[in-house]
Design an enzyme around this catalytic site. Structure first.
Site, PDB file in Angstrom:
ATOM      1  N   GLU A  54       0.805  -1.228   0.000  1.00  0.00           N
ATOM      2  CA  GLU A  54       0.000   0.000   0.000  1.00  0.00           C
ATOM      3  C   GLU A  54       0.836   1.275   0.000  1.00  0.00           C
ATOM      4  OE1 GLU A  54      -4.003   0.087   1.625  1.00  0.00           O
ATOM      5  OE2 GLU A  54      -3.140   1.213   3.282  1.00  0.00           O
ATOM      6  N   LYS A  56       0.799   4.567   1.102  1.00  0.00           N
ATOM      7  CA  LYS A  56       0.018   5.179   2.187  1.00  0.00           C
ATOM      8  C   LYS A  56       0.886   6.285   2.793  1.00  0.00           C
ATOM      9  CE  LYS A  56      -2.064   3.399   6.505  1.00  0.00           C
ATOM     10  NZ  LYS A  56      -2.242   2.200   7.341  1.00  0.00           N
ATOM     11  N   LYS A 115      -7.914   2.725  -2.598  1.00  0.00           N
ATOM     12  CA  LYS A 115      -8.191   2.638  -1.164  1.00  0.00           C
ATOM     13  C   LYS A 115      -8.770   3.975  -0.718  1.00  0.00           C
ATOM     14  CE  LYS A 115      -7.653  -0.170   2.291  1.00  0.00           C
ATOM     15  NZ  LYS A 115      -7.038   0.444   3.433  1.00  0.00           N
ATOM     16  N   GLU A 159     -14.688  -4.954   2.386  1.00  0.00           N
ATOM     17  CA  GLU A 159     -13.990  -5.091   3.673  1.00  0.00           C
ATOM     18  C   GLU A 159     -14.973  -5.356   4.802  1.00  0.00           C
ATOM     19  OE1 GLU A 159     -10.845  -2.233   4.748  1.00  0.00           O
ATOM     20  OE2 GLU A 159     -12.050  -1.853   6.544  1.00  0.00           O
ATOM     21  N   ASN A 180     -10.493  -6.861   7.856  1.00  0.00           N
ATOM     22  CA  ASN A 180      -9.620  -5.837   8.426  1.00  0.00           C
ATOM     23  C   ASN A 180      -9.336  -6.136   9.895  1.00  0.00           C
ATOM     24  OD1 ASN A 180      -8.112  -3.594   8.939  1.00  0.00           O
ATOM     25  ND2 ASN A 180      -9.631  -2.112   8.230  1.00  0.00           N
ATOM     26  N   GLU A 210      -6.136  -7.959   6.022  1.00  0.00           N
ATOM     27  CA  GLU A 210      -5.763  -6.541   5.970  1.00  0.00           C
ATOM     28  C   GLU A 210      -5.307  -6.035   7.335  1.00  0.00           C
ATOM     29  OE1 GLU A 210      -9.604  -5.379   3.107  1.00  0.00           O
ATOM     30  OE2 GLU A 210      -9.005  -4.082   4.755  1.00  0.00           O
ATOM     31  N   SER A 211      -4.261  -5.224   7.324  1.00  0.00           N
ATOM     32  CA  SER A 211      -3.812  -4.411   8.467  1.00  0.00           C
ATOM     33  C   SER A 211      -3.037  -5.189   9.532  1.00  0.00           C
ATOM     34  CB  SER A 211      -4.987  -3.713   9.179  1.00  0.00           C
ATOM     35  OG  SER A 211      -5.697  -2.896   8.280  1.00  0.00           O
TER      36      SER A 211
END
Ligand SMILES: O=C(O)c1ccccc1NCC(=O)[C@H](O)[C@H](O)COP(=O)(O)O
Length: 267
Positions: A54, A56, A115, A159, A180, A210-211
């Site tokens: 990502e 970000k 995103k 998500e 997530n 995710e994350s």
């Protein structure tokens, strides 16, 4: 949508800004998307852990901001073995932009995820991407937005954070689902979230963790729990140390199924 009293103040602020962003003046998007299942398969066949890396620049939980050119970052991630790229387009809390996504998508040949915090159909028409993120918790008519995204050629990545949201995503027809690990009520990360939801995901769904994934052990844990791919931002962007993005990506894409056969330290 759930009440904003149930989300962290930073997320309430993100949603308020998202509600104000319109797509006035944009033509309807029609995109020939690069397939995410194919990209995942290519990475796996090549011995790489399928990672969606990502771009970000910052976030409410980041320890700083990276001002690097998004194209340089995305190319460095692909050099590190990323199967796909995620680009934040949210401007006011993540330092992203639709222009950054367009430039990245022109520069790389892997799928690119938009995103953002998309709430309405018109917001789909801002920029071309291969995938768009739709957050089940925040979208009123998820089935309608999934269809609207597909009608434009996007692959919707829906998500979820718990089993109830997973049911909503499945009912909405989602076939690419991200779990997530970041709780948007407290902004805390718990990899156990993915493990508690993944067992209930039906066959045929492309499943993304995710994350909060930052170490080889995290990668192994999410893969063992059934993740087809991993979405990683902070550990690759390394906001405070501004480390080498290619190396940060490679460290995660080179993780083997068992620690003993790990190739993560090889170059
Ligand atoms: O990352 C944040 O600080 C954040 C705060 C509020 C809402 C969403 C947030 N992150 C969005 C994401 O889903 C992540 O950027 C993505 O999953 C990558 O996570 P990570 O690897 O932990 O950076």
């Amino acid at each position: 949508m759930n009440s904003e009293t149930e989300v962290a103040p930073a997320v309430a602020s993100i949603l308020a800004a998202a509600r104000e962003r319109s797509a006035d003046g944009h033509d309807r998007v029609s995109v020939a998307a690069r397939s995410i299942p194919d990209a995942i398969e290519r990475a796996a066949a090549d011995g790489r852990v399928p990672v969606i890396a990502e771009v970000k620049p910052t976030s409410p939980t980041a320890d700083g901001t990276r001002d690097d050119d998004p194209v340089d970052l995305a190319e460095a991630m692909v050099d590190g073995g990323a199967a796909a790229i995620s680009v934040l387009t949210e401007p006011s809390h993540f330092g992203g932009s639709p222009e950054a996504l367009t430039r990245v998508r022109e520069a790389v040949d892997v799928p690119v995820l938009r995103k953002d915090f998309l709430l309405r159909e018109d917001q789909l028409d801002v920029v071309e991407a291969d995938l768009v993120l739709l957050i089940a918790r925040f979208v009123d008519d998820l089935g309608g937005l999934v269809t609207a995204a597909r009608d434009r050629g996007f692959q919707p990545l829906v998500e979820v954070h718990d089993r109830a949201e997973l049911e909503t995503a499945i009912e909405a027809g989602a076939d690419v689902i991200g779990v997530n690990n970041r709780d948007l009520a407290k902004l805390e990360v718990d990899l156990g979230t993915f493990e508690s939801v993944s067992a209930h995901v039906p066959d045929g769904v492309t499943l993304i963790a995710e994350s909060g994934i930052s170490t080889p052990a995290d990668v192994r844990r999410m893969r063992e729990a059934g993740a087809d791919a991993l979405l990683v931002g902070s550990a690759i962007m390394d906001h405070d140390a501004e480390g080498d993005v290619t190396e940060n990506t490679r460290r995660l894409t080179r993780v083997a199924a068992t620690e003993e056969t790990d190739t993560e330290t090889q170059t």
